[in-house]
Design an enzyme around this catalytic site. Structure first.
Site, mmCIF file in Angstrom:
data_model
loop_
_atom_site.group_PDB
_atom_site.id
_atom_site.type_symbol
_atom_site.label_atom_id
_atom_site.label_comp_id
_atom_site.label_asym_id
_atom_site.label_seq_id
_atom_site.Cartn_x
_atom_site.Cartn_y
_atom_site.Cartn_z
ATOM 1 N N CYS A 76 -0.288 4.167 2.049
ATOM 2 C CA CYS A 76 -0.122 4.061 3.501
ATOM 3 C C CYS A 76 1.339 4.235 3.910
ATOM 4 O O CYS A 76 1.644 4.908 4.889
ATOM 5 C CB CYS A 76 -0.564 2.685 4.009
ATOM 6 S SG CYS A 76 -2.141 2.144 3.399
ATOM 7 N N ASP A 77 2.232 3.595 3.190
ATOM 8 C CA ASP A 77 3.597 3.442 3.688
ATOM 9 C C ASP A 77 4.627 4.292 2.949
ATOM 10 O O ASP A 77 5.785 4.356 3.353
ATOM 11 C CB ASP A 77 4.010 1.965 3.610
ATOM 12 C CG ASP A 77 3.069 1.075 4.411
ATOM 13 O OD1 ASP A 77 2.414 1.613 5.323
ATOM 14 O OD2 ASP A 77 2.994 -0.126 4.128
ATOM 15 N N CYS A 79 0.855 -1.194 0.000
ATOM 16 C CA CYS A 79 0.000 0.000 0.000
ATOM 17 C C CYS A 79 0.886 1.238 0.000
ATOM 18 O O CYS A 79 1.368 1.673 1.042
ATOM 19 C CB CYS A 79 -0.921 -0.026 1.226
ATOM 20 S SG CYS A 79 -1.980 1.424 1.398
#
Lengths: 307, 102
Positions: free
Chosen positions: A136-137, A133
């Site tokens: 997200c990261d 992701c």
């Protein structure tokens, strides 16, 4: 023993649309969700192709809204994981981590998970240099060197997102051209810190100190290999349907998707498959919500003819 | 019990805790974090035998780096000041409870 009209498995857009249509039609329905509403949609930062939101909408919010829209008509969510199903009798049984549920029809809306590379140390390094992701990261890789694996829409979107954060973004793709739609091509080609590594697959993930430190790439043209040093590897090579819990209860295709046409009917009467888990040409939120409504239509037809 | 918001200033509470500690590293803008957050709240409410904490990675970059967090949400189980379990990504409630009971 309580027997529902419909059990819906999975709380993404297809599942909650089915819950909305079912409860609004006065049917007795329960939705089983293992974590929280939204499904894959909740992992998407900005959704620009779901109509009605002229400035876009974030996926998590849209998921919560779909849930509360269905709850307005009495839909219930049971937070549990489905362990197994039994569709062999007229009354269908769904066994969850909270116990057994019974119903006359079942709508399967379990969606899909990111596909893994299938390399030995991949799971151990997940969250430690191997990621699925980018939204997200990605921010943990500000000014660092990363690689995106894949050539489809989500890989292209990830590469573009990361190019604004990272020092350098390699795109590793097994073909010599992107499968992603045109809208991504120009901005990606223009980004000065994006470099394409065409015709390569990831053969090995290198690690040091328990973190991924690079990968061994293999040419799909001549089989040559070389080591690419990166701080993070973002894998975006498609999805895998979540159907293993079905254990043969309905017919799947070779890739694990439930075989069902636009009626969403599976090979078992009274069992329907909706959203990304079904065999279909276009996996989008709009086609998922459409499936949810269609499935309830045919579930009602089944309930009327079997009561 | 309610969830303890942890910063550099009160981090010692976790290290010195006699209870098993669950830490949720999160950010407000992250979808999977928002999926896990209410589950972590529930565990705090239902399981007073654990000390449940949340650390905002945007506000506490040093703590996040100290735990090697490069993916959110990251869930950490600590006992006697030591890391026992560490898991990246959103997990269902049953899986988080299993981590705590290991």
């Amino acid at each position: 023993m309580h027997i529902y009209d419909i059990i819906i498995i999975g709380g993404g857009p297809a599942g909650y649309t089915a819950a909305l249509y079912a409860t609004r039609a006065g049917l007795d329905a329960v939705l089983v969700e293992r974590m929280s509403p939204g499904g894959q949609m909740a992992l998407t930062g900005e959704i620009e192709n779901y109509p009605g939101f002229d400035e876009g909408v974030d996926g998590f919010t849209l998921g919560m809204k779909m849930q509360s829209g269905a709850e307005r008509f009495g839909a219930k969510t049971e937070y549990a994981e489905v362990l197994s199903v039994d569709f062999s009798e007229n009354i269908k049984k769904v066994t969850t981590t909270n116990g057994e549920l019974f119903s006359k029809t079942v709508i399967i809306a379990t969606g899909a998970d990111p596909r893994k590379l299938g390399i030995d140390n991949e799971e151990r390094l997940t969250g430690r240099g191997v990621h699925y992701c980018a939204h997200c990261d990605g921010r943990f890789y500000k000014d660092k060197i990363v690689a995106v694996v894949g050539g489809g829409n989500s890989a292209a979107a990830d590469a573009l997102f990361l190019s604004r954060l990272c020092k350098k973004v390699y795109v590793i793709h097994r073909r010599d051209t992107l499968r992603a739609t045109k809208i991504y091509h120009e901005p990606l080609m223009k980004a000065e810190n994006v470099e394409f590594l065409w015709n390569y697959t990831v053969q090995e993930i290198l690690a040091s100190d328990g973190r991924a430190s690079g990968s061994v790439l293999k040419s799909t043209v001549n089989g040559d290999t070389f080591e690419l040093k990166v701080d993070g590897l973002f894998v975006s090579i498609g999805r895998e349907p979540m159907t293993s819990f079905l254990n043969g209860a309905v017919e799947l295709d070779g890739n694990g998707y439930i075989i069902a046409d636009e009626t969403t009917k599976t090979n078992v009467a009274g069992i329907f498959a909706v959203g990304d888990v079904r065999t279909k040409a276009l996996r989008q939120i709009v086609t998922a919500v459409s499936d949810g409504a269609v499935a309830v239509h045919y579930a009602e037809e089944y309930l009327n003819s079997n009561n | 019990m309610s969830v303890l918001k942890v910063t550099k200033e009160n981090f010692d509470v976790l290290k010195k805790s006699e209870k098993t500690v669950l830490i949720d590293f999160y950010a407000d803008w992250c979808g999977p974090c928002r999926m896990v957050s209410p589950i972590v709240d529930e565990i705090a409410e239902e399981c007073p035998q654990y000390l449940v904490a949340k650390i905002n990675v945007d506000e506490e970059p040093e703590l996040s780096a100290a735990f090697g967090v490069s993916s959110i949400p990251t869930l950490v189980v600590m006992q006697d000041g030591k890391i026992k379990e560490i898991s990246a990504g959103a997990r269902p409630k049953a899986a988080i409870l299993a981590m705590l009971q290991k």
